[in-house]
Design a protein around this motif. Sequence first.
Motif, PDB file in Angstrom:
ATOM      1  N   VAL A 191       0.867  -1.182   0.000  1.00  0.00           N
ATOM      2  CA  VAL A 191       0.000   0.000   0.000  1.00  0.00           C
ATOM      3  C   VAL A 191       0.905   1.233   0.000  1.00  0.00           C
ATOM      4  O   VAL A 191       1.761   1.374   0.879  1.00  0.00           O
ATOM      5  N   LEU A 193       1.500   5.410   0.105  1.00  0.00           N
ATOM      6  CA  LEU A 193       0.899   6.656   0.598  1.00  0.00           C
ATOM      7  C   LEU A 193       1.538   7.899  -0.022  1.00  0.00           C
ATOM      8  O   LEU A 193       0.920   8.959  -0.056  1.00  0.00           O
ATOM      9  N   ILE A 208       0.406  10.335  -5.556  1.00  0.00           N
ATOM     10  CA  ILE A 208      -0.743   9.862  -4.783  1.00  0.00           C
ATOM     11  C   ILE A 208      -1.319  11.111  -4.115  1.00  0.00           C
ATOM     12  O   ILE A 208      -0.617  11.766  -3.336  1.00  0.00           O
ATOM     13  N   GLY A 264       9.986   2.901   3.225  1.00  0.00           N
ATOM     14  CA  GLY A 264      11.095   3.849   3.335  1.00  0.00           C
ATOM     15  C   GLY A 264      10.837   4.929   4.359  1.00  0.00           C
ATOM     16  O   GLY A 264      11.475   4.960   5.401  1.00  0.00           O
ATOM     17  N   ALA A 265       9.879   5.816   4.056  1.00  0.00           N
ATOM     18  CA  ALA A 265       9.690   7.008   4.885  1.00  0.00           C
ATOM     19  C   ALA A 265       8.592   6.855   5.934  1.00  0.00           C
ATOM     20  O   ALA A 265       8.408   7.752   6.757  1.00  0.00           O
ATOM     21  N   PRO A 267       7.120   6.088   9.342  1.00  0.00           N
ATOM     22  CA  PRO A 267       7.755   5.889  10.648  1.00  0.00           C
ATOM     23  C   PRO A 267       7.647   4.432  11.111  1.00  0.00           C
ATOM     24  O   PRO A 267       6.618   3.779  10.906  1.00  0.00           O
ATOM     25  N   VAL A 268       8.719   3.962  11.737  1.00  0.00           N
ATOM     26  CA  VAL A 268       8.791   2.562  12.154  1.00  0.00           C
ATOM     27  C   VAL A 268       7.667   2.204  13.120  1.00  0.00           C
ATOM     28  O   VAL A 268       7.113   1.109  13.077  1.00  0.00           O
ATOM     29  N   GLU A 270       4.690   3.045  13.114  1.00  0.00           N
ATOM     30  CA  GLU A 270       3.437   2.747  12.416  1.00  0.00           C
ATOM     31  C   GLU A 270       3.424   1.331  11.841  1.00  0.00           C
ATOM     32  O   GLU A 270       2.364   0.740  11.652  1.00  0.00           O
ATOM     33  N   ASN A 296      12.027  -2.156   8.301  1.00  0.00           N
ATOM     34  CA  ASN A 296      12.278  -1.726   6.924  1.00  0.00           C
ATOM     35  C   ASN A 296      13.157  -2.758   6.224  1.00  0.00           C
ATOM     36  O   ASN A 296      14.359  -2.602   6.130  1.00  0.00           O
ATOM     37  N   LEU A 301      13.424   3.690  -1.776  1.00  0.00           N
ATOM     38  CA  LEU A 301      13.904   5.027  -1.454  1.00  0.00           C
ATOM     39  C   LEU A 301      13.043   5.622  -0.332  1.00  0.00           C
ATOM     40  O   LEU A 301      12.891   4.979   0.699  1.00  0.00           O
ATOM     41  N   GLU A 302      12.489   6.832  -0.535  1.00  0.00           N
ATOM     42  CA  GLU A 302      11.706   7.455   0.529  1.00  0.00           C
ATOM     43  C   GLU A 302      10.205   7.383   0.250  1.00  0.00           C
ATOM     44  O   GLU A 302       9.436   8.249   0.662  1.00  0.00           O
ATOM     45  N   MET A 304       6.461   6.438   0.947  1.00  0.00           N
ATOM     46  CA  MET A 304       5.706   6.145   2.160  1.00  0.00           C
ATOM     47  C   MET A 304       4.736   5.018   1.863  1.00  0.00           C
ATOM     48  O   MET A 304       4.109   4.994   0.799  1.00  0.00           O
ATOM     49  N   GLY A 305       4.617   4.094   2.820  1.00  0.00           N
ATOM     50  CA  GLY A 305       3.721   2.975   2.649  1.00  0.00           C
ATOM     51  C   GLY A 305       4.306   1.737   3.301  1.00  0.00           C
ATOM     52  O   GLY A 305       5.322   1.820   4.006  1.00  0.00           O
ATOM     53  N   ALA A 306       3.650   0.626   3.088  1.00  0.00           N
ATOM     54  CA  ALA A 306       4.092  -0.614   3.724  1.00  0.00           C
ATOM     55  C   ALA A 306       3.674  -1.804   2.877  1.00  0.00           C
ATOM     56  O   ALA A 306       2.778  -1.695   2.036  1.00  0.00           O
TER      57      ALA A 306
END
Lengths: 334, 334
Positions: A191, A193, A208, A264-265, A267-268, A270, A296, A301-302, A304-306
């Motif tokens: 997913v 973000l 996005i 990547g970006a 926060p851990v 989350e 991670n 790269l940076e 956002m998502g998981a």
Amino acid sequence: MQRFINDPDDIVDETVRGFVKAHGDLVRQHPENARVVVAQGAPVAGKVGIVTGGGSGHEPAFIGYTGRNMVDAVAVGELFSSPTAKSFLDAIRAADGGSGVCVLYGNYAGDNMNVKMAARMAAKEGIEVLTVVANDDICSAPPEERDKRRGVAGEILMWKIGGAKAAQGASVREVQAAAQKALDATRSVGVGLAPCTLPANGKPNFEIPAGRMEIGIGHHGEPGREVVDLASADGVADEMLRIVLDDHDLGAGDEVCVLVSGLGATPVNELYVLYNRIESQLSERRIRVHKPFVGNYFTSLEMMGATLTVMKLDEDLKALLAAEAASPGLGVSA
Amino acid sequence: MQRFINDPDDIVDETVRGFVKAHGDLVRQHPENARVVVAQGAPVAGKVGIVTGGGSGHEPAFIGYTGRNMVDAVAVGELFSSPTAKSFLDAIRAADGGSGVCVLYGNYAGDNMNVKMAARMAAKEGIEVLTVVANDDICSAPPEERDKRRGVAGEILMWKIGGAKAAQGASVREVQAAAQKALDATRSVGVGLAPCTLPANGKPNFEIPAGRMEIGIGHHGEPGREVVDLASADGVADEMLRIVLDDHDLGAGDEVCVLVSGLGATPVNELYVLYNRIESQLSERRIRVHKPFVGNYFTSLEMMGATLTVMKLDEDLKALLAAEAASPGLGVSA
């Protein structure tokens, strides 16, 4: 672009140099190919060699899984680009201990082409090369076209299982079979973000909109299944799990390995919020998480998502998962 | 705000729940205090207990350093806020094996107040509590006011050294002395490239204009020494190293431990690019990196940037650094 870079053309070489300096206890640079990382001690005479490779920018993947009882040699590509056939060939040669080599890699056009070419050249040199092509990313193709699906974080579990099998002294066919079995038992979904930026381009590689999320996004921002309103963490976890369970043969009494990776970006903390919900929902279905990995592990790269990866376990896979291994990205104590 | 959250008020509790589920081999939740994480097997009878604590949002710090021969119990605060005195007290009690407890924490007003209160209460219960207050962040105060400096990623090395000393069976005073020695040998500096957002606020906690960087930034976005044009990765590495060397007693022939940590959203490969330069520059000065750590060891949600921490080593610190330890955030094999 708020990034730590020198010349964008030098990023990969500088990354590899810094990486081998930082992890010299486990890895070294190939003496003649700056785009190949080799495990300390490799090749091991008589052991099947494990090779992988892929584009950079996914660290710790791919180089970070080089080590003891994991991957023996990794071919390193430019950011988000396949390594060359020459680098795959040099990695195969560096991993060959005389008993053959398994190349365990992800299903991308460039990698497919270059691995095939390298395997042919290695065969001419008398090295037996077998391959397993990871295709764990559910949303990249429908179930009836599973061979078109891409490989994502499930590759890490394939490397762990293949590496453990090779360490046991198995033959190249047995190692291939174990890695293929791990892969067949594994499904992933991502997913997204927020996008990432390749330094040479200088602008985001996709968009996005704020307040939306892309379900099924690929590791390079490949379009996912749909872009919808950003849900709560629990909502996202439930949706990821629904997609995995719809595609997977899993039911009450089963045991699984779960890997939640940030892109990547994000926060851990989350990732732990997501995992908390995922574990609870599996538990309600009487599916037990035998082994979790949260962190991670495979980034873009940076971005956002998981991503969520679930591997169904049996006694055989559990034993291989538990076998001692050491690499910068993943370690299992004896 | 492109983030995986449910109710912002629940983030920390959900993080801790997910964390203990993910790392149940090494840690557990305190049975009566949801804001305390305890190492499996703690307290160890006769061993000095190691306690720390701090605000959440820095994962893997602080909870991630709970484990074997590391931190025995961690008090968990809200995002970027001190844990309560009660949580520090419960952590001290959970870590106490009858030989006293060392609280090794960072120099922030709330932590100072709450640790002192907890230590007083613990003393009344007959637990001997000694403290070491980390102040490794160079740019947070001038050299003549070193006791006003904040603690940052150097705390990780303080925990490693203190944890190893305690595991050797040292007395509480000896453990305190070893941790203090580690700290005195350690300096850190941070560079920020982009801010982070606390979900309850919903907007960035500070600003860094595009194309600029903040030298000496704190882990919560505390103002640094100056905001200047964003340099190349090598330029940033050189500037960080210059700040460390100006403040530290280091010269040709010395050996050091170097820890490069990302602040959250900076791609991992760029940390290796920074480390590649840092190692080269130290090497040119004939300062040898005996032990490097490169990765996301101490983050600030999705802040972009990195920190450099350098600990000067002697034989004693080298031995303690090399001692076996296991925690989700840092492990050293036997």
